[in-house]
Design an enzyme around this catalytic site. Sequence first.
Site, short mmCIF file in Angstrom:
data_model
loop_
_atom_site.label_atom_id
_atom_site.label_comp_id
_atom_site.label_asym_id
_atom_site.label_seq_id
_atom_site.Cartn_x
_atom_site.Cartn_y
_atom_site.Cartn_z
N ASP A 1 -4.23 -5.74 -2.78
CA ASP A 1 -3.42 -6.90 -2.40
C ASP A 1 -3.58 -7.21 -0.92
OD1 ASP A 1 -0.50 -6.35 -4.52
OD2 ASP A 1 -2.60 -6.77 -4.93
N TYR B 1 -6.76 -9.02 -0.23
CA TYR B 1 -6.58 -10.39 -0.69
C TYR B 1 -5.77 -11.19 0.34
CZ TYR B 1 -5.07 -14.34 -3.51
OH TYR B 1 -4.83 -15.61 -3.96
N ASP B 2 -4.66 -10.56 0.80
CA ASP B 2 -3.80 -11.23 1.79
C ASP B 2 -4.60 -11.58 3.05
OD1 ASP B 2 -1.61 -11.06 0.17
OD2 ASP B 2 -0.74 -9.30 1.15
N SER C 1 5.71 -19.52 -5.07
CA SER C 1 5.24 -18.29 -4.46
C SER C 1 5.99 -18.11 -3.14
CB SER C 1 3.75 -18.44 -4.24
OG SER C 1 3.25 -17.26 -3.71
N LEU C 2 5.68 -17.05 -2.42
CA LEU C 2 6.36 -16.81 -1.14
C LEU C 2 5.32 -16.68 -0.04
CD1 LEU C 2 8.83 -14.01 -2.27
CD2 LEU C 2 9.49 -16.28 -1.50
N GLU D 1 16.68 -8.77 -0.40
CA GLU D 1 16.48 -7.91 -1.58
C GLU D 1 15.06 -7.38 -1.58
OE1 GLU D 1 17.65 -10.90 -4.33
OE2 GLU D 1 15.67 -11.79 -4.46
N LYS E 1 11.21 -6.72 -2.46
CA LYS E 1 10.12 -7.45 -3.12
C LYS E 1 9.53 -6.48 -4.13
CE LYS E 1 6.31 -10.60 -2.35
NZ LYS E 1 5.41 -10.15 -3.40
N ASP F 1 7.30 -4.87 -7.02
CA ASP F 1 5.87 -4.96 -7.25
C ASP F 1 5.59 -4.96 -8.75
OD1 ASP F 1 3.35 -5.28 -6.44
OD2 ASP F 1 3.05 -3.24 -5.67
N ARG G 1 4.17 -16.38 -14.95
CA ARG G 1 4.09 -17.43 -13.95
C ARG G 1 2.85 -18.30 -14.11
NH1 ARG G 1 2.31 -16.14 -8.70
NH2 ARG G 1 2.42 -17.90 -7.29
N TYR H 1 14.34 -6.93 -13.15
CA TYR H 1 15.43 -7.34 -12.28
C TYR H 1 15.33 -8.84 -12.12
CZ TYR H 1 16.80 -2.69 -10.57
OH TYR H 1 17.26 -1.42 -10.46
N LYS I 1 16.11 -14.84 1.58
CA LYS I 1 16.30 -16.22 1.12
C LYS I 1 17.51 -16.79 1.84
CE LYS I 1 14.56 -14.79 -3.35
NZ LYS I 1 14.89 -14.23 -4.65
N LYS J 1 6.26 -8.08 4.36
CA LYS J 1 5.47 -7.08 3.63
C LYS J 1 5.44 -5.75 4.37
CE LYS J 1 2.91 -8.16 0.31
NZ LYS J 1 1.89 -8.99 -0.10
N CYS K 1 -19.97 29.66 -4.62
CA CYS K 1 -18.99 29.28 -3.60
C CYS K 1 -19.74 28.83 -2.34
CB CYS K 1 -18.09 30.46 -3.29
SG CYS K 1 -17.06 30.21 -1.83
N CYS L 1 -18.95 31.72 0.56
CA CYS L 1 -19.42 33.11 0.52
C CYS L 1 -20.56 33.32 -0.48
CB CYS L 1 -18.26 34.06 0.20
SG CYS L 1 -17.70 33.95 -1.50
N CYS M 1 -13.99 30.56 -7.00
CA CYS M 1 -14.92 31.47 -6.36
C CYS M 1 -14.54 32.88 -6.79
CB CYS M 1 -14.80 31.31 -4.84
SG CYS M 1 -15.37 32.74 -3.91
N CYS N 1 -14.36 36.65 0.28
CA CYS N 1 -14.63 35.27 0.69
C CYS N 1 -13.78 34.89 1.90
CB CYS N 1 -14.34 34.32 -0.48
SG CYS N 1 -14.54 32.58 -0.03
#
Length: 670
Positions: free
Chosen positions: A35, A38-39, A84-85, A116, A118, A120, A139, A226, A293, A317, A411, A414, A429, A435
């Site tokens: 993300d 992308y941002d 969107s935000l 509140e 965000k 995911d 959406r 939620y 908000k 974010k 190993c 050793c 090992c 060792c």
Amino acid sequence: MTISPELIARATELRDLINKHNYLYYVTDNPEVTDSEYDRLFAELKQIELDYPELVTADSPTQRVGGQALDKFSQVTHALPMLSLDNVFSADDFAAFDQRVRDWLNTKQTQRYAAEPKLDGLAISIRYEQGILVQAATRGDGAVGEDVTVNVRTIPTVPLKLVGDTLPDVVEIRGEIFMPKDGFDKLNQAQLAAGKKPFVNPRNAAAGSLRQLDSKITASRPLAMYCYGIGEIKGIPAPESHSDAMTQLEQWGCRISPELQQVEGLQACLDYIDYLGKKRDDLPYDIDGVVFKVDSVALQQRLGFVSRAPRWAIAYKFPAQEEMTTVEDIEIQVGRTGALTPVARLKPVFVGGVTVSNATLHNEDEIRRKDVRVGDTVIVRRAGDVIPEVVQVVLSKRTEPSFQFVMPNVCPICQSEVERTEGEAIVRCSGGLFCPAQRKEAIKHFASRKAMDIDGLGDKLVEQLVDAGLINDVADLFDLTVEQLASLERMGEKSAENLVHALDNSKHTKFARFLYALGIREVGEATARSLANHFLTLEAIESANEQDLIEIEDVGSVVAHHIVTFFQQTHNRDVIERLIDVGVEWPQPQKIESDSKLNGKTVVLTGTLEHLSRSEAKEKLLALGAKVAGSVSTKTDYVVAGRDAGSKLSRAQSLGITVVDETTLIDWLK
Ligand code: IVH
């Protein structure tokens, strides 16, 4: 001013890239970038378009919302678009948002916001007519989404019928569908057990679960929701503020975030960001920021929208918990018990608030399953205190030739042969204390904070001491002299004296710590404590057989076997004897009063205690035979809630677990 051809080409490239990632993310649920990446692409394009508005095209992703709907579900046009935000990433940028809001409203007054988490997950819009759930849609591109009604109906926290007397004729309830962390862990264990691919993170798991054509599969997945808003509403007056809307939703039987708060003014907003940031890892679900908000709907209407997002809301974010980087090498680490662990050496990357340059690849099975190769581009995740992990290889970025990683047969330290136990993913090992790697790890463990707690004896120093041939085992530590220590590189006379002093101090310890420090396989802190409380003396443990050991809670046959084997080895008995000879000692634990109310009970401490520190309270509880757990479950007997107790308290209440305050705890401890 003329625009350089490079810039025009970059804008085109960014548009194509973002559109492609939108498709991968929204339509196929199979993103190739994190993300945050992308941002960044989005922010870069937005900046170019801001500097050179002539470069804005009709198909620019900045001009529309998200991706297209899948055609396997039928399409639904949202009565009101799902917006969107805009994002901010710093306090300064948030302050600029707050200033913009006040400038737009032409006021110097502080603003009241609803704050509140965000969440995911995925946005959903659920339509109720006369209180009955009639349709649920994703959406999609904000205007048109996918009809996932049958799937949403299977989610336990989504009401099929709203409750109450003041029901609207029509209401679109907006919210986020997500998968709680514990459900995600269980789902992934089940996926692995069934030989299926685990999900990369809870968000992908939630998206994959909701987009099932077979709703029985969705029903079997631990999804939750939620609510955070209302779209269209008919038949009753619309709420006057976001807070009122949330109260109304709760009254209708919808779930809203328990973290929802009204905050007034910039400082209160920043405090809330700080508060939730600290709480992030303890929340039972993933969040990636805070949403603010403007609370008053009248003011929201005055502020209005700009293309894809409202002017009255913003997402702050948090640092991303997933980032992309490359694997520069894969090395093998040899642990205290000889286990060979492949570790990815990464090009350093800032993730989860720290710079990460190594990530464990766990074992051969894991590395094979993920097929991580040197040179690969990978997604690294670091959430909370959890060790950074490579969650996925970005296959489309693999460059040829690349080679599958092969575990060595000897190993790397050793050169002893490695052993594979049937049915175990771990290879070890076979060198034992021959060792040097195993020796070093055993000494580091012995010195560590929860074991003998030897101040100043860090990992680097242990390596130096073993490499210089000054120590071979933990008992040798106590023969070290100031002169020997001072002769080491980067070690002054004063530090050498301090260390000898710390070694001396560490001799007065607790029985449980000593047992833990010995590094017996599978004997962690809790088991060491049970052993100490049950047997009371070292002699008693040394002469216990497997049957005696299995009597103890937490000790199964495998652990019992490891304990007996440990004490059978002459080398181990010899080291213990030398430790006792140099003066390592502890007071004999008291037999636990079995009539204590707390004996055998599981207690969770939460919030701030005023009169006791967390560790004091824990010690005292343990001494009375209680277990102290970190999270609330149905196995919890009591929750002790101090000041500002949060999600653990609410979880206890919802599970009907007895909650007591600090005064009651102190009473019990007397
Ligand atoms: S409000 C007009 N509140 O974030 C505002 N969104 O970047 C519309 N999200 O698509 C969204 N938690 O999936 C809002 N408490 C919250 C949220 C939230 C998560 C997601 C949502 C939305 C995305 C926008």
